[in-house]
Design a protein around this motif. Structure first.
Motif, PDB file in Angstrom:
ATOM      1  N   GLN A 147       0.808  -1.211   0.000  1.00  0.00           N
ATOM      2  CA  GLN A 147       0.000   0.000   0.000  1.00  0.00           C
ATOM      3  C   GLN A 147       0.845   1.267   0.000  1.00  0.00           C
ATOM      4  O   GLN A 147       0.393   2.329  -0.424  1.00  0.00           O
ATOM      5  N   ARG A 148       2.103   1.169   0.432  1.00  0.00           N
ATOM      6  CA  ARG A 148       2.951   2.363   0.497  1.00  0.00           C
ATOM      7  C   ARG A 148       3.350   2.888  -0.877  1.00  0.00           C
ATOM      8  O   ARG A 148       3.949   3.964  -0.965  1.00  0.00           O
ATOM      9  N   ILE A 149       3.032   2.163  -1.951  1.00  0.00           N
ATOM     10  CA  ILE A 149       3.324   2.693  -3.290  1.00  0.00           C
ATOM     11  C   ILE A 149       2.597   4.010  -3.520  1.00  0.00           C
ATOM     12  O   ILE A 149       3.071   4.872  -4.261  1.00  0.00           O
ATOM     13  N   GLY A 150       1.425   4.158  -2.901  1.00  0.00           N
ATOM     14  CA  GLY A 150       0.662   5.392  -3.045  1.00  0.00           C
ATOM     15  C   GLY A 150       0.669   6.240  -1.796  1.00  0.00           C
ATOM     16  O   GLY A 150       0.110   7.341  -1.780  1.00  0.00           O
ATOM     17  N   ASN A 151       1.291   5.724  -0.728  1.00  0.00           N
ATOM     18  CA  ASN A 151       1.278   6.413   0.561  1.00  0.00           C
ATOM     19  C   ASN A 151       2.620   6.175   1.244  1.00  0.00           C
ATOM     20  O   ASN A 151       2.693   5.534   2.282  1.00  0.00           O
ATOM     21  N   GLN A 164       7.430   0.712  -5.861  1.00  0.00           N
ATOM     22  CA  GLN A 164       6.867   1.764  -6.707  1.00  0.00           C
ATOM     23  C   GLN A 164       7.234   1.525  -8.171  1.00  0.00           C
ATOM     24  O   GLN A 164       6.405   1.729  -9.065  1.00  0.00           O
ATOM     25  N   GLN A 168       4.502   0.880 -11.213  1.00  0.00           N
ATOM     26  CA  GLN A 168       4.456   1.655 -12.449  1.00  0.00           C
ATOM     27  C   GLN A 168       4.593   0.766 -13.681  1.00  0.00           C
ATOM     28  O   GLN A 168       4.102   1.106 -14.759  1.00  0.00           O
ATOM     29  N   TYR A 239      -6.021  -2.192  -3.928  1.00  0.00           N
ATOM     30  CA  TYR A 239      -5.488  -2.040  -2.577  1.00  0.00           C
ATOM     31  C   TYR A 239      -6.289  -2.925  -1.623  1.00  0.00           C
ATOM     32  O   TYR A 239      -7.525  -2.809  -1.556  1.00  0.00           O
ATOM     33  N   HIS A 245      -4.089   3.152   2.449  1.00  0.00           N
ATOM     34  CA  HIS A 245      -3.618   4.075   1.414  1.00  0.00           C
ATOM     35  C   HIS A 245      -4.401   5.382   1.392  1.00  0.00           C
ATOM     36  O   HIS A 245      -3.985   6.338   0.731  1.00  0.00           O
ATOM     37  N   SER A 248      -2.277   9.239   5.655  1.00  0.00           N
ATOM     38  CA  SER A 248      -0.853   9.525   5.629  1.00  0.00           C
ATOM     39  C   SER A 248      -0.238   9.129   6.966  1.00  0.00           C
ATOM     40  O   SER A 248      -0.754   9.501   8.022  1.00  0.00           O
TER      41      SER A 248
END
Length: 256
Positions: A147-151, A164, A168, A239, A245, A248
């Motif tokens: 989930q940290r790819i967006g957060n 990340q 992509q 997700y 996500h 923050s």
């Protein structure tokens, strides 16, 4: 299971498929009738619960070892699977992952290269190898993300950058391969606690989630089964994270 039935069954390759979340994913796939190519880094011995499922379901399976940090490891692994089962996998779950701590101050090229090799390059090259070995089939490729790819937060910087990059790649490869393969991703949240986490620590993390719960391996496996069957879905990331996500976090969950 008869040999004829085993040969007819669709084949799933699960990297890191013998233990932890990977074993649960493999268990769900076995119960759904898939033959299994189970990958491990240094051994490919299924954990006890997965062994029981393999016996109960009588699915055809085989273990394979490969150090995915090595050049050509992905291509060699796929060739071994093809040689054993007689055809390329119909499903690939790129679940194997490296997760080590660093931050921007402690990050170095060695740490970044190790994470990129396992978490980004290997899944991309496995995808390529499987598609090249397919004959008139459309494999389903699922990349396990985070989930940290967006957060993102400042912790585990090499791990985060590698995930990340993989995230992509999903849309790009889905476009590039077109109808030759369906390529999607699952982005879990906090799922399996380290041994040194207390029950209270896990509960604090769950309480911080919009859904007031953490993800678990069953959630991830169920989402994978959906994507395998979703014939009109490609280039997507789901997700599965209790809503993490959407918020923050200043630090990684281990510091919560």
């Amino acid at each position: 299971m008869s040999d004829a039935t085993a040969i007819a069954a669709p084949l799933a390759l699960v990297t890191g498929g013998c233990r932890r979340v990977g074993a649960v994913i493999s268990t769900y796939l076995a119960k759904a009738g898939y033959s299994l190519a189970l990958h491990g880094n240094s051994d490919a011995i299924p954990d006890i619960l997965l062994q029981e499922t393999l016996k109960e379901t009588n699915v055809q399976w085989q273990g394979f070892t490969a150090d995915l940090r090595q050049d050509e490891a992905a291509e060699i692994l796929v060739k071994q699977v093809v040689e054993h089962f007689g055809h390329a996998p119909d499903i690939v779950i790129n679940n194997a992952s490296l997760f080590q701590y660093d931050d921007v101050d402690s990050m170095n090229s060695e740490m970044l290269n190790k994470h990129m090799a396992i978490n980004f390059i290997a899944p991309v090259m496995l995808t390529k190898a499987v598609i090249e070995h397919q004959q008139n089939k459309q494999p389903s490729i699922i990349q396990i993300l985070d989930q940290r790819i967006g957060n993102p937060n400042p912790d585990q910087i090499s791990y985060t950058l590698s995930k990340q990059a993989l995230a992509q790649s999903i849309r790009t490869q889905a476009i590039a391969y077109g109808k030759r393969a369906r390529i999607n991703g699952i982005a879990p949240g906090f799922t399996l606690a380290p041994d040194d986490f207390s029950v209270e620590h896990e509960q604090r993390i769950a309480d911080s989630m919009p859904l007031k719960r953490n993800s678990n391996p069953d959630d991830i496996a169920q989402s994978i089964l959906y994507l395998i069957q979703a014939q009109a879905v490609t280039g997507q990331i789901i997700y599965v994270d209790g809503g993490a996500h959407l918020k923050s976090y200043a630090r990684d969950f281990e510091f919560m």
